[in-house]
Design an enzyme around this catalytic site. Structure first.
Site, PDB file in Angstrom:
ATOM      1  N   LYS A 255      -1.506  53.000  20.560  1.00  0.00           N
ATOM      2  CA  LYS A 255      -2.663  53.134  21.448  1.00  0.00           C
ATOM      3  C   LYS A 255      -3.017  51.780  22.100  1.00  0.00           C
ATOM      4  O   LYS A 255      -2.466  50.747  21.741  1.00  0.00           O
ATOM      5  CB  LYS A 255      -3.848  53.695  20.670  1.00  0.00           C
ATOM      6  CG  LYS A 255      -3.602  55.111  20.126  1.00  0.00           C
ATOM      7  CD  LYS A 255      -3.209  56.103  21.201  1.00  0.00           C
ATOM      8  CE  LYS A 255      -3.406  57.563  20.876  1.00  0.00           C
ATOM      9  NZ  LYS A 255      -2.625  58.165  19.818  1.00  0.00           N
TER      10      LYS A 255
HETATM   11  C1  LIG Z   1      -3.111  59.702  19.135  1.00  0.00           C
HETATM   12  C2  LIG Z   1      -3.949  60.851  19.513  1.00  0.00           C
HETATM   13  C3  LIG Z   1      -4.801  61.482  18.609  1.00  0.00           C
HETATM   14  C4  LIG Z   1      -4.782  61.188  17.146  1.00  0.00           C
HETATM   15  O1  LIG Z   1      -5.075  59.898  16.844  1.00  0.00           O
HETATM   16  P1  LIG Z   1      -4.877  59.415  15.327  1.00  0.00           P
HETATM   17  O2  LIG Z   1      -5.654  58.129  15.310  1.00  0.00           O
HETATM   18  O3  LIG Z   1      -3.411  59.202  15.142  1.00  0.00           O
HETATM   19  O4  LIG Z   1      -5.439  60.447  14.453  1.00  0.00           O
HETATM   20  C5  LIG Z   1      -5.638  62.467  19.059  1.00  0.00           C
HETATM   21  N1  LIG Z   1      -5.647  62.849  20.344  1.00  0.00           N
HETATM   22  C6  LIG Z   1      -4.820  62.288  21.243  1.00  0.00           C
HETATM   23  C7  LIG Z   1      -4.896  62.740  22.662  1.00  0.00           C
HETATM   24  C8  LIG Z   1      -3.925  61.290  20.853  1.00  0.00           C
HETATM   25  O5  LIG Z   1      -3.082  60.758  21.741  1.00  0.00           O
END
Ligand SMILES: *Cc1c(COP(=O)(O)O)cnc(C)c1O
Length: 379
Positions: free
Chosen positions: A181
């Site tokens: 992210k």
């Molecule tokens: C990465 C992601 C999540 C989940 O995030 P985590 O921190 O891994 O639980 C949820 N929604 C979207 C759109 C994502 O890209």
């Protein structure tokens, strides 16, 4: 040339801050988490941020905090990571998908109202790839039917649309600090809310539902704690927070570099025959989390998966965001979804390819990616 799909931006400053925590006595949720939370709340102009272990946890806790559970329906998009809909299942509620906009891939706000039933309790929009959904319209519908809006902002800390930031019109917004992210601690997440009561409840819910944290017990005189509600074990720790504090300070700088790369990709690839790019909403600030191209049908005799393979063979790291959730095995099996249920999400899911996009991507690497795409779709 080998171009990674993603490289994080953790630097010496972040590592030093983390080492400091490791040398300190307090590793779990404490003052460094507090520092990250106040930084995030300030960045987003909201009163409260709560650090948790993932965005999935954040979404789950928000549903619980608003009392959403068995028998309830939550309207969301099929074009997302499965975490979005899974969090609704974790809460015992039912995800109700509606299709997406062809241009942006975001939930089509015009389809939400017809999907509202007596059981609908919430809307969970996803700001796909870093571009915000039509939050004004979503808020209007939510107010009309008395629904909660929980934003999945895993792609979109930095987004702005109609002059409104992420988390402003939603009742809550959920963020991810997962490994790929925009800012990351490997795993991690956060929630923002406006309401003091919800802030207090979420702080309890992230730690078993107990009314005092370990930090309270450590920094204040010992007092017995109680457990008024049943919560989960989702509290962010000081180690995760230490990795994030500095990245949050640099977040706009990091965004600027991704934005420049995004524009370079757009300029170079928009004239290329056989591929389409995701549309951007004029006057909005795209968080530039992912840059995606779409390969419709066949180009140069190849379908998406062949282009995907060829890019990898050229050394370009790629991803597919996303094959729609409703067609994943579990959702087909337990909810009876099938091809054709959400044609636009399926179309995008069958055509999309994500290209490398991160601040450490060098100009010459971006040029190499562009050439590799052009070659793959012309020869
Ligand atoms: C990465 C992601 C999540 C989940 O995030 P985590 O921190 O891994 O639980 C949820 N929604 C979207 C759109 C994502 O890209």
């Amino acid at each position: 040339m080998k171009i990674e799909f993603f490289r994080h931006n953790i630097g010496k400053e972040d590592i030093d801050r983390t080492v400091e925590v490791l040398h300190s006595i307090f590793l779990t949720t404490g003052s460094v988490v507090g520092e990250l939370e106040s930084g995030l709340a300030a960045y987003l102009d909201v009163p409260y941020a709560i650090g948790v272990t993932s965005c999935t946890a954040a979404l789950h806790l928000c549903l619980l905090a608003w009392g959403i559970g068995p028998g309830d329906e939550v309207i969301t998009t099929p074009l997302s990571f499965c975490a979005t809909a899974n969090s609704i299942l974790h809460a015992g509620a039912r995800p109700v998908f509606v299709d997406v906009e062809e241009t942006t891939g975001n939930i089509d706000a015009a389809l939400i109202e017809p999907a509202v039933t007596e059981r609908t309790k919430a809307i969970m929009p996803v700001h796909l790839y870093g571009q915000m959904c039509d939050m004004k319209e979503i808020r209007r519908i939510a107010d009309k039917y008395n629904l909660v809006v929980i934003e999945d902002a895993a792609h979109c800390i930095e987004g702005v649309r109609d002059g409104i930031k992420v988390g402003r019109l939603g009742d809550a917004a959920c963020f991810s600090f997962y490994a790929t992210k925009n800012i990351t601690s490997g795993e991690g997440g956060a929630i923002t809310v406006h309401d003091t009561g919800k802030d207090e409840l979420l702080r309890m819910l992230r730690l078993h539902g107990i009314d005092k944290s370990a930090a309270d017990r450590y920094t204040k005189k010992y007092r017995h704690w109680d457990m008024p509600v049943l919560g989960w074990k989702y509290n962010m720790d000081n180690i995760q927070a230490a990795l994030l504090v500095g990245q949050l300070k640099r977040i706009d700088e990091l965004w600027e570099r991704r934005d420049a790369l995004y524009r370079r990709y757009e300029d170079a690839l928009s004239p290329v025959k056989g591929i389409t790019l995701t549309g951007t909403v004029p006057g909005s600030r795209h968080a530039c989390h992912l840059f995606t191209i779409r390969v419709a049908g066949q180009v140069a005799g190849k379908e998406r998966d062949s282009v995907l393979l060829e890019l990898q063979e050229s050394g370009v790291g790629v991803a597919v965001n996303y094959r729609p959730i409703h067609l994943l095995e579990y959702y087909r099996k337990y909810f009876g979804y099938k091809e054709g249920d959400f044609p636009i999400a399926e179309k995008i899911g069958g055509e999309t390819i994500s290209l490398p996009l991160y601040p450490l991507l060098r100009d010459e690497e971006a040029e190499y990616v562009i050439r590799a795409v052009m070659e793959a779709v012309t020869s």
